[in-house]
Motif scaffolding. Structure first.
Motif, PDB file in Angstrom:
ATOM      1  N   GLN A 139       0.819  -1.208   0.000  1.00 12.80           N
ATOM      2  CA  GLN A 139       0.000   0.000   0.000  1.00 12.80           C
ATOM      3  C   GLN A 139       0.857   1.265   0.000  1.00 12.80           C
ATOM      4  N   LEU A 140       2.013   1.210   0.655  1.00 17.33           N
ATOM      5  CA  LEU A 140       2.889   2.381   0.662  1.00 17.33           C
ATOM      6  C   LEU A 140       3.326   2.748  -0.759  1.00 17.33           C
ATOM      7  N   GLN A 141       3.536   1.741  -1.602  1.00 19.83           N
ATOM      8  CA  GLN A 141       3.965   2.026  -2.969  1.00 19.83           C
ATOM      9  C   GLN A 141       2.874   2.720  -3.780  1.00 19.83           C
ATOM     10  N   ARG A 160      -0.217   7.029  -6.955  1.00 19.63           N
ATOM     11  CA  ARG A 160      -1.554   7.599  -6.970  1.00 19.63           C
ATOM     12  C   ARG A 160      -1.730   8.889  -6.175  1.00 19.63           C
ATOM     13  N   ASN A 161      -0.727   9.316  -5.437  1.00 20.38           N
ATOM     14  CA  ASN A 161      -0.883  10.531  -4.640  1.00 20.38           C
ATOM     15  C   ASN A 161       0.140  11.612  -4.934  1.00 20.38           C
ATOM     16  N   VAL A 162       1.160  11.283  -5.733  1.00 18.37           N
ATOM     17  CA  VAL A 162       2.190  12.262  -6.087  1.00 18.37           C
ATOM     18  C   VAL A 162       2.003  12.648  -7.548  1.00 18.37           C
ATOM     19  N   ASP A 163       2.054  13.948  -7.814  1.00 17.79           N
ATOM     20  CA  ASP A 163       1.942  14.454  -9.178  1.00 17.79           C
ATOM     21  C   ASP A 163       2.955  13.738 -10.074  1.00 17.79           C
ATOM     22  N   PRO A 164       2.509  13.147 -11.189  1.00 12.16           N
ATOM     23  CA  PRO A 164       3.444  12.451 -12.076  1.00 12.16           C
ATOM     24  C   PRO A 164       4.564  13.335 -12.601  1.00 12.16           C
ATOM     25  N   LEU A 165       4.358  14.659 -12.614  1.00 14.71           N
ATOM     26  CA  LEU A 165       5.399  15.579 -13.063  1.00 14.71           C
ATOM     27  C   LEU A 165       6.356  15.949 -11.939  1.00 14.71           C
ATOM     28  N   ASP A 166       6.032  15.551 -10.726  1.00 15.38           N
ATOM     29  CA  ASP A 166       6.932  15.685  -9.588  1.00 15.38           C
ATOM     30  C   ASP A 166       7.608  14.324  -9.407  1.00 15.38           C
ATOM     31  N   SER A 167       8.460  14.197  -8.417  1.00 13.37           N
ATOM     32  CA  SER A 167       9.106  12.908  -8.159  1.00 13.37           C
ATOM     33  C   SER A 167       9.185  12.646  -6.665  1.00 13.37           C
ATOM     34  N   ALA A 168       8.973  11.388  -6.313  1.00 12.79           N
ATOM     35  CA  ALA A 168       9.107  10.980  -4.921  1.00 12.79           C
ATOM     36  C   ALA A 168       9.431   9.492  -4.887  1.00 12.79           C
ATOM     37  N   VAL A 169      10.035   9.077  -3.789  1.00 15.09           N
ATOM     38  CA  VAL A 169      10.405   7.671  -3.600  1.00 15.09           C
ATOM     39  C   VAL A 169      10.083   7.267  -2.169  1.00 15.09           C
ATOM     40  N   ILE A 170       9.457   6.115  -2.026  1.00 12.62           N
ATOM     41  CA  ILE A 170       9.376   5.460  -0.712  1.00 12.62           C
ATOM     42  C   ILE A 170      10.032   4.096  -0.883  1.00 12.62           C
ATOM     43  N   THR A 171      11.098   3.870  -0.145  1.00  8.34           N
ATOM     44  CA  THR A 171      11.776   2.576  -0.192  1.00  8.34           C
ATOM     45  C   THR A 171      11.769   1.954   1.204  1.00  8.34           C
ATOM     46  N   ILE A 172      11.264   0.740   1.298  1.00  4.34           N
ATOM     47  CA  ILE A 172      11.379  -0.042   2.528  1.00  4.34           C
ATOM     48  C   ILE A 172      12.550  -0.993   2.349  1.00  4.34           C
ATOM     49  N   GLY A 173      13.624  -0.723   3.066  1.00 10.88           N
ATOM     50  CA  GLY A 173      14.845  -1.501   2.884  1.00 10.88           C
ATOM     51  C   GLY A 173      15.010  -2.643   3.857  1.00 10.88           C
ATOM     52  N   LYS A 174      14.176  -2.660   4.915  1.00 11.96           N
ATOM     53  CA  LYS A 174      14.354  -3.709   5.922  1.00 11.96           C
ATOM     54  C   LYS A 174      13.028  -3.992   6.611  1.00 11.96           C
ATOM     55  N   ILE A 175      12.711  -5.272   6.770  1.00 14.43           N
ATOM     56  CA  ILE A 175      11.549  -5.706   7.541  1.00 14.43           C
ATOM     57  C   ILE A 175      12.003  -6.759   8.540  1.00 14.43           C
ATOM     58  N   THR A 176      11.610  -6.596   9.779  1.00 12.77           N
ATOM     59  CA  THR A 176      11.877  -7.623  10.792  1.00 12.77           C
ATOM     60  C   THR A 176      10.567  -7.983  11.479  1.00 12.77           C
ATOM     61  N   GLY A 177      10.393  -9.263  11.780  1.00 17.47           N
ATOM     62  CA  GLY A 177       9.180  -9.686  12.469  1.00 17.47           C
ATOM     63  C   GLY A 177       9.220 -11.168  12.769  1.00 17.47           C
ATOM     64  N   GLY A 178       8.608 -11.537  13.851  1.00 20.37           N
ATOM     65  CA  GLY A 178       8.513 -12.948  14.197  1.00 20.37           C
ATOM     66  C   GLY A 178       9.733 -13.508  14.868  1.00 20.37           C
ATOM     67  N   THR A 179       9.607 -14.774  15.296  1.00 18.29           N
ATOM     68  CA  THR A 179      10.691 -15.440  16.014  1.00 18.29           C
ATOM     69  C   THR A 179      11.067 -16.771  15.360  1.00 18.29           C
ATOM     70  N   VAL A 180      10.089 -17.679  15.184  1.00 17.00           N
ATOM     71  CA  VAL A 180      10.347 -18.972  14.536  1.00 17.00           C
ATOM     72  C   VAL A 180       9.212 -19.279  13.566  1.00 17.00           C
ATOM     73  N   GLN A 181       9.365 -20.353  12.794  1.00 16.17           N
ATOM     74  CA  GLN A 181       8.468 -20.607  11.674  1.00 16.17           C
ATOM     75  C   GLN A 181       7.044 -20.978  12.087  1.00 16.17           C
ATOM     76  N   ALA A 233      -2.061   8.075   6.895  1.00 13.78           N
ATOM     77  CA  ALA A 233      -3.411   7.590   6.615  1.00 13.78           C
ATOM     78  C   ALA A 233      -3.407   6.096   6.320  1.00 13.78           C
ATOM     79  N   VAL A 234      -2.440   5.658   5.524  1.00 12.24           N
ATOM     80  CA  VAL A 234      -2.342   4.228   5.181  1.00 12.24           C
ATOM     81  C   VAL A 234      -2.052   3.393   6.424  1.00 12.24           C
ATOM     82  N   VAL A 235      -1.134   3.861   7.257  1.00 14.65           N
ATOM     83  CA  VAL A 235      -0.793   3.121   8.480  1.00 14.65           C
ATOM     84  C   VAL A 235      -1.998   3.051   9.420  1.00 14.65           C
TER      85      VAL A 235
END
Length: 373
Positions: A209-211, A216-237, A267-269
């Motif tokens: 949803q962040l992507q 869908r929310n940034v003007d196509p003639l403007d530029s923006a980036v959201i990068t999620i570089g790391k996710i951590t969660g959980g302990t075992v399978q 808003a998304v969160v």
């Protein structure tokens, strides 16, 4: 035995002792030791945390010229195989700040030994890579007393050949912000998912949803980036994750777009929190203002460069990289430029190996520009 330019040697010695933001104790001591070897009559040094202000007094000053270098390293395991590789495990000058410092010391040496009319302030700034040293340095009493009338800086650019200086009027580097999102639900046995609130699933939906914010929310003639570089969660399978953490970065070409992107992230969160019945917290960490080159001084510098036979001037596009020098340019007229260093590996790469011939070129260019200002 190969004869090495003294400032190349300085670069190599600094390369061996990279330190993280506000931990640059060895680096500060090294810089001070070198400064002690220079004539002291017209030089005044003031320490600030792990950084330095060094003022060189001119012969009949009418203005104060500022030149800034950053001094910190990155938490990267070096893989260059250089004979002078980092001696600090898990630390590396992978953004070229060792180059930046050696160039600044070379220029400072020239200014001390060949007096110029105006005063020159050299700023050795810690914590550029985080949490940010430019803004707190600006707010010091030292900077209020020694506020430059004009300020400039450089950054190495692996993608340009040695002898190239890339620059542009206006926006050079983006507005940037770190992004940390913590989700907390309810853990439990993998066999009973209906009794839990699974934060691995929630975080997966959130990333997708962040992507959509960019598309869908940034003007196509403007530029923006959201990068999620790391996710951590959980302990075992076989245990459903009670918590998850997303770490990333936001880049925009305008302050307005940054504000809009953050509003949509929130808003998304909030929507994820409601739909997955979980708690959510957002932290934006370090935020850097855009690097915006002022028109008049940038044009003056370009004109100066164009008269140099051994310099190729390239008018570049803006970049999504971030630099807290933007805070200084917000308050003081000036500019930043890219210095070509011709490395096959880019900034923040464990194998970054800039061409050291760029050091002598940069010292000469910056010194000559200061002499004629």
């Amino acid at each position: 035995m190969e004869k090495v330019n003294p400032f190349v040697q300085i670069r190599r010695e600094l390369h061996q002792i990279p330190e993280l933001g506000f931990q640059e104790f060895k680096t500060q001591a090294y810089l001070l030791h070198y400064l002690e070897t220079l004539p002291q009559e017209r030089m005044e040094i003031k320490k600030w945390k792990t950084g330095l202000f060094v003022k060189v007094y001119g012969t009949s000053p009418k203005k104060l010229i500022g030149y800034r270098t950053d001094i910190d390293g990155l938490p990267i395991v070096e893989q260059t195989g250089l004979s002078f590789k980092s001696e600090h495990e898990g630390r590396m000058h992978a953004c070229g700040h060792d180059f930046h410092m050696s160039i600044a010391l070379g220029v400072l040496t020239n200014v001390v030994n060949h007096p110029v009319q105006d005063d020159v302030l050299f700023i050795f700034q810690p914590a550029e890579e985080g949490p940010g040293g430019a803004l707190p340095m600006l707010e010091t009493d030292i900077m209020k007393e020694w506020k430059p009338d004009i300020i400039f800086a450089l950054h190495i650019a692996p993608e340009y050949p040695v002898g190239t200086i890339a620059i542009r009027e206006g926006l050079l580097f983006a507005n940037t912000s770190e992004l940390f999102i913590d989700l907390k639900g309810k853990g439990g046995h993998a066999a009973y998912p209906h009794e839990t609130r699974d934060m691995v699933v929630a975080s997966s939906y959130l990333v997708t949803q962040l992507q959509s914010i960019i598309s869908r929310n940034v003007d196509p003639l403007d530029s923006a980036v959201i990068t999620i570089g790391k996710i951590t969660g959980g302990t075992v399978q076989n245990i459903i994750a009670e918590t998850a953490r997303l770490e990333g970065t936001i880049r925009t070409l305008s302050p307005e777009a940054m504000q809009k992107v953050k509003q949509r992230i929130e808003a998304v969160v909030n929507g994820i929190s409601a739909s997955f019945e979980c708690e959510a917290e957002i932290d934006y960490g370090s935020m850097y203002h855009q690097v915006y080159n002022h028109e008049a001084p940038t044009r003056d510098f370009i004109k100066f460069l164009e008269a140099k036979e051994n310099i190729n001037v390239f008018i570049c596009k803006e970049a999504m990289t971030g630099e807290d020098f933007g805070y200084m340019l917000k308050e003081i007229p000036g500019f930043m430029f890219w210095l070509g260093v011709d490395s096959p590996y880019g900034l923040h790469h464990a194998m970054l190996n800039p061409d050291e011939k760029a050091i002598e070129i940069a010292i000469k260019v910056v010194s000559e520009y200061i002499f004629q200002m």
